[in-house]
Enzyme design. Structure first.
Site, mmCIF file in Angstrom:
data_model
loop_
_atom_site.group_PDB
_atom_site.id
_atom_site.type_symbol
_atom_site.label_atom_id
_atom_site.label_comp_id
_atom_site.label_asym_id
_atom_site.label_seq_id
_atom_site.Cartn_x
_atom_site.Cartn_y
_atom_site.Cartn_z
ATOM 1 N N LYS A 32 0.831 -1.202 0.000
ATOM 2 C CA LYS A 32 0.000 0.000 0.000
ATOM 3 C C LYS A 32 0.866 1.252 0.000
ATOM 4 C CE LYS A 32 -3.812 -0.319 2.194
ATOM 5 N NZ LYS A 32 -4.813 -0.492 3.254
ATOM 6 N N ARG A 102 -3.641 2.773 8.637
ATOM 7 C CA ARG A 102 -3.912 1.485 7.998
ATOM 8 C C ARG A 102 -2.658 0.633 7.943
ATOM 9 N NH1 ARG A 102 -8.494 2.251 4.064
ATOM 10 N NH2 ARG A 102 -8.968 4.458 3.996
ATOM 11 N N GLY A 111 -8.374 -7.506 4.802
ATOM 12 C CA GLY A 111 -9.207 -7.702 5.985
ATOM 13 C C GLY A 111 -8.530 -8.390 7.148
ATOM 14 N N MET A 113 -5.708 -7.472 8.828
ATOM 15 C CA MET A 113 -5.130 -6.591 9.854
ATOM 16 C C MET A 113 -6.022 -5.363 10.037
ATOM 17 S SD MET A 113 -1.074 -7.031 9.147
ATOM 18 C CE MET A 113 -1.224 -6.673 7.407
ATOM 19 N N ARG A 358 -3.461 -1.614 -6.035
ATOM 20 C CA ARG A 358 -2.613 -2.794 -5.878
ATOM 21 C C ARG A 358 -3.012 -3.788 -6.961
ATOM 22 N NH1 ARG A 358 -5.340 -4.737 -0.155
ATOM 23 N NH2 ARG A 358 -7.444 -5.061 -0.940
ATOM 24 N N HIS A 474 -15.904 -8.310 2.115
ATOM 25 C CA HIS A 474 -14.891 -9.220 2.672
ATOM 26 C C HIS A 474 -15.103 -10.639 2.170
ATOM 27 C CE1 HIS A 474 -13.490 -12.104 5.775
ATOM 28 N NE2 HIS A 474 -12.430 -11.309 5.774
ATOM 29 N N SER A 783 14.655 -42.235 -8.167
ATOM 30 C CA SER A 783 13.444 -41.454 -7.944
ATOM 31 C C SER A 783 13.397 -41.142 -6.451
ATOM 32 C CB SER A 783 12.211 -42.244 -8.370
ATOM 33 O OG SER A 783 11.053 -41.479 -8.145
ATOM 34 N N CYS A 850 9.162 -38.240 -6.707
ATOM 35 C CA CYS A 850 7.808 -38.787 -6.852
ATOM 36 C C CYS A 850 6.988 -38.707 -5.568
ATOM 37 C CB CYS A 850 7.869 -40.233 -7.344
ATOM 38 S SG CYS A 850 8.653 -41.349 -6.171
ATOM 39 N N TYR A 870 12.906 -34.777 -13.844
ATOM 40 C CA TYR A 870 11.438 -34.729 -13.867
ATOM 41 C C TYR A 870 10.897 -34.663 -12.445
ATOM 42 C CZ TYR A 870 11.327 -39.706 -12.553
ATOM 43 O OH TYR A 870 11.483 -40.898 -11.880
#
Length: 897
Positions: A32, A102, A111, A113, A358, A474, A783, A850, A870
């Site tokens: 902010k 704020r 919402g 804080m 934002r 909210h 693996s 895996c 992978y």
């Protein structure tokens, strides 16, 4: 020589067309504060103010909640600058400067804080505000709001107490909306509010503006550690160490009559991603009225109003000149930030002010569309588009929606606040949603409106319905962030919490009744409704194609059934990274033969039983190989201890004996003989293959016969990867390699067909990782079974860790659950060691992962950095892994620049 002390800067000013910070300083100023500074520098109409840095918050917690030296002086200087820019004085009775206080962390936490508005009002300054504005009603409305917010946030008094006082006044006066109250009414409410504070605390409401200011700053810092903020951080992987900034900004007022307003806007639709201005506003209101759902707001545009069938004028119609200016400003902001913006604004007597911008929270569907559209519009590159979508959010797209052909018994309609559909039992409290949802029940949370305290219940619910509130309330914002369907502002629903029911359209729905909600249409339906599977085309297909162009890691799936394999292929899997053969052994058609094999007294008896299993096992692999069409398939040979296949209680033994004809006494004796104190470290994995080689010989034979059969049909020849689990020593690997090759040789000779295959191991023991070179002498692939490797590295049972892991996370010992996101320092080091030592012995050894971590984006990032070949994950996480692998590849390239 005198030392020069460098004074730490704790405060950064903005306003008047300039700023001390900019958008790049999000870590220091919070999202902010950084964006307020940026908007000020762009010359946009931003009320002046200043930001206390996140470093001040970190210092506050590191020093027993003490402010850093120099902060008070810097805040005073910041206030003086705001006074100069506004021509008002903080605490002055005749011309008072009022401010908002704020929170503002670097990651958006809507919402979670605390905020305080109208700070600086007291019994004297409220009179000055009344004279300056010429509107006594507005001044006392602002004062009562301040008392309520400050008392709740700073003095820790229950906000319901103030709401009850206000409701009593309205009931007595027979007034139904706040805007119907006069100046005298508000003065009476203020007096009652102050009496209530003094009665509760034993002292008067604070009148000193400086005391008010530091109370609010302390409360914002303290709110960083409140329960809902901690829960939200854990849910979104936001580190506690970041802290929050505090933004102190001169107040502008949307509640100064019909020429004033307040609102929230998104430059694109945050539910669908459509390129249309989206949002809501309220005339003669303050910001919390919109986001808290206190009043149901009006749409911004005429088109949106007409689509919703709303009779109240849109902002475009009610305030046309301001709306035209606003539309121009939001267009500039989206182009400047190159992303969809979430904007808060206030109009004070016809003058527009920007309070926040934002990057907007959005659903996965919207994130995909916005990213693809921005790339196609030339605002961002394809690689940037790939980086814009949170991989885990794709989960929202992979779940069913309501079948359009199904009959709909609509009992209420509200706003389509968050898309998707859900069916569940009605519950009326967040606590009950958390309790039932936590035990696996599907619940729909139905509330008048939600508040930040409801976060746990919202997370546990399958969907959310609110009777009040708009598209930016909210409930709507949080539900979209969580991927929960939500219907908000369903005014037809009348909730009777005490009776545990709601009424709508003449019907009564009680607690635990089943309803279905459609967050895409805003409909609430009675009963369960048929769902359909999602279509993964359009923007999804485009973004995944871009992701596949840049990723290096292959993505496979963990699958052993035909359905799982088909699903995996549908989602783009490039092979099977883990086929668990024990799942096939539990099949009801073959469990009797498995038990017969376990009860056999000698090798001949075991082989006779295994001969019955062989054709079934072979068919399993034929089916998988056909579906995978030549893609690699890694098959793990039998892993669990044999006693898991036996009944354990006398009743179960008797039932199995009667059903199979097996000897009940022998079954019970064998189950008792095989009992292990610690089966996870007992007679399992490759130890079975060493003790009973005939089991693994049967499985290897089934795999290779299946490969021969598929190849003989002219289909793409499979290359099976035969994986031996829980290997710790090179000598074990040598024995198992020889067993595999010997059996393969027999099958190839019998079938007269050469079949290519690979032999490898699952690395799931620390010793295996450390001595990986010994294993690589015989293993062609590793693996990493990170579920067991995490258990054996930490000495923690995954099945029992839920009892204490949360305490470890709450106390900061673990940042995340190591079974959800890979422990990169410990388990990760073992993987690195194994990769280095394995490659030193066998340079082309194939490396994959895996465990469940194969679908976790942070763990995939680690796999990319280590150079694994992978990852393998559950079928529904394959798209998540593909996108995360692409982002990891882009991230590694950025590091190399």
């Amino acid at each position: 020589m005198a030392e020069t002390m460098v004074k730490t800067r704790w405060v950064y000013a903005f306003g008047g067309g300039s700023a001390d910070g900019d958008a790049s300083m999000k870590n220091l100023l919070g999202g902010k504060g950084a964006n307020l500074a940026e908007m000020s520098s762009l010359g946009l109409p931003v009320p002046p103010g200043f930001t206390i840095t996140t470093e001040a918050c970190t210092h506050y917690y590191a020093n027993n909640r003490a402010y850093p030296a120099g902060l008070q002086e810097q805040v005073a200087a910041g206030l003086a600058k705001v006074e100069h820019l506004t021509g008002k004085t903080f605490g002055d009775a005749a011309n008072p400067l009022l401010v908002s206080v704020r929170s503002g962390a670097r990651a958006s936490m809507p919402g979670m804080m605390d905020t305080v508005l109208n700070l600086g009002l007291n019994d004297e300054t409220v009179e000055g505000l009344a004279k300056l504005s010429g509107d006594r009603r507005f001044a006392f409305d602002s004062y009562r709001r301040f008392i309520q917010m400050y008392s709740n946030v700073v003095l820790d008094l229950d906000h319901h107490m103030f709401e009850e006082i206000l409701d009593d006044h309205k009931d007595r006066l027979d007034i139904h909306v706040d805007t119907g109250l006069s100046a005298e009414h508000w003065e009476a409410v203020v007096a009652d509010y102050k009496d209530a504070v003094e009665r509760e605390l034993g002292k008067a409401f604070p009148q000193n503006p400086n005391e008010q200011l530091w109370g609010a700053v302390g409360a914002v810092f303290a709110s960083w550690m409140n329960d809902r903020a901690k829960f939200y951080r854990r849910m979104h992987d936001i580190p506690e160490s970041w802290g929050t900034a505090v933004n102190i900004q001169s107040m502008v007022f949307g509640n100064m009559g019909d020429g004033s307003a307040t609102g929230v806007a998104f430059t694109r639709n945050p539910s669908t991603g459509d390129n249309r201005l989206y949002g809501e506003f309220l005339i003669n209101a303050q910001g919390e009225d919109v986001v808290a759902g206190i009043r149901t707001p009006q749409p911004l545009t005429k088109v949106a109003r007409e689509e919703m069938g709303d009779v109240n004028p849109s902002m475009e119609e009610a305030l046309p000149e301001v709306f035209a200016q606003f539309k121009d400003v939001v267009g500039k902001l989206e182009k400047h930030y190159r992303d969809m913006q979430d904007i808060e604004f206030t109009v004070e007597q016809g003058r527009l002010y920007m309070l926040q911008t934002r990057n907007g929270k959005r659903t996965a569907k919207a994130a995909l569309k916005v990213a693809v559209d921005l790339a196609n519009e030339g605002l961002i590159t394809k690689a940037e588009a790939v980086m814009r979508v949170e991989p885990a959010s794709l989960d929202q797209l992979l779940h069913p929606t309501i079948d359009p052909a199904s009959p709909r018994d609509v009992i209420a309609t509200g706003l389509p606040a968050s898309p998707g559909a859900a069916t569940g039992k009605v519950v009326f409290t967040a606590e009950e949603a958390e309790k039932l949802g936590g035990s696996g029940e599907a619940v729909i949370l139905v509330r008048e409106e939600t508040s930040p305290e409801d976060i746990r219940g919202m997370d546990a619910a399958r969907g959310i319905v609110t009777a009040r509130g708009g598209m930016t309330s909210h409930a709507a914002v949080v539900a979209r962030g969580m991927g929960r369907p939500c219907v908000s502002g369903a005014g037809e629903i009348h909730i009777d919490g005490r009776a545990g029911e709601f009424r709508a359209r003449g019907q009564t729905i009680r607690a635990y009744d089943i309803i279905t909600i459609d967050g895409s249409t805003g409909e609430v339906l009675k009963g369960a409704v048929k769902m359909i599977e999602p279509e993964l085309s359009g923007d999804f297909a485009a973004l995944m194609a871009w992701a596949d162009e840049v990723r290096r890691l292959k993505v496979r799936a963990n699958a052993e059934t035909g359905l799982d394999a088909q699903t995996a292929r549908q989602f783009g899997a490039e092979g099977i990274g883990l086929c668990r053969t024990e799942h096939m052994f539990f099949d009801p058609a073959r469990i009797a033969a498995v038990r017969e094999m376990i009860l056999a007294d000698d090798v001949a008896g075991r082989k006779a039983a295994l001969a019955k299993i062989l054709p079934m096992q072979r068919q399993d692999f034929v089916d998988l190989f056909k579906i995978m069409e030549g893609l690699p398939v890694t098959i793990r040979l039998l892993d669990p201890p044999l006693h898991e296949f036996l009944p354990h209680t006398e009743e179960d033994v008797q039932a199995v004996a009667e059903a199979t004809g097996l000897d009940a006494g022998k079954l019970l004796r064998r189950a008792q003989e095989m009992h292990e104190v610690n089966p996870m470290l007992g007679h399992r994995g490759c130890r079975l293959g060493v003790s009973y080689p005939e089991i693994y010989e049967m499985q290897v034979r089934a795999i290779l016969e299946a490969a021969c059969e598929v190849a003989a049909e002219g289909r793409p020849a499979p290359i099976p990867e035969i994986m031996h689990p829980l290997v710790a020593k090179g000598e074990e690997m040598k024995f198992l390699r020889e067993l595999t090759d010997r059996t393969a040789k027999e099958v190839i000779a019998e079938k007269g067909r050469e079949i290519e295959y690979m032999v490898g191991t699952m690395v799931e023991l620390p010793r295996a990782a450390i001595r990986a070179g010994d294993l690589a002498e015989y293993a062609e692939f590793f693996s990493f079974g990170t579920n067991d490797l995490t258990q054996t590295t930490f000495g923690i049972s995954r099945d029992d860790s839920g009892r204490f892991l949360n305490a470890y996370i709450d106390k900061g010992i673990f940042e995340k659950d190591p079974f959800v996101s890979l422990d990169q320092e410990g388990v990760g080091d073992l993987i690195k060691i194994a990769a280095e030592r394995g490659r030193a012995k066998r340079p082309n050894v194939k490396l994959g992962i895996c465990g469940e971590h194969g679908g976790d984006p942070a763990s995939i990032q680690f796999c990319e950095s280590v150079g694994l070949d992978y990852v393998s994950c559950s079928p529904y996480r394959v798209p998540i892994a593909r996108l995360a692998a692409a982002q990891a590849a882009i991230g590694e390239r950025e590091k190399d620049r």
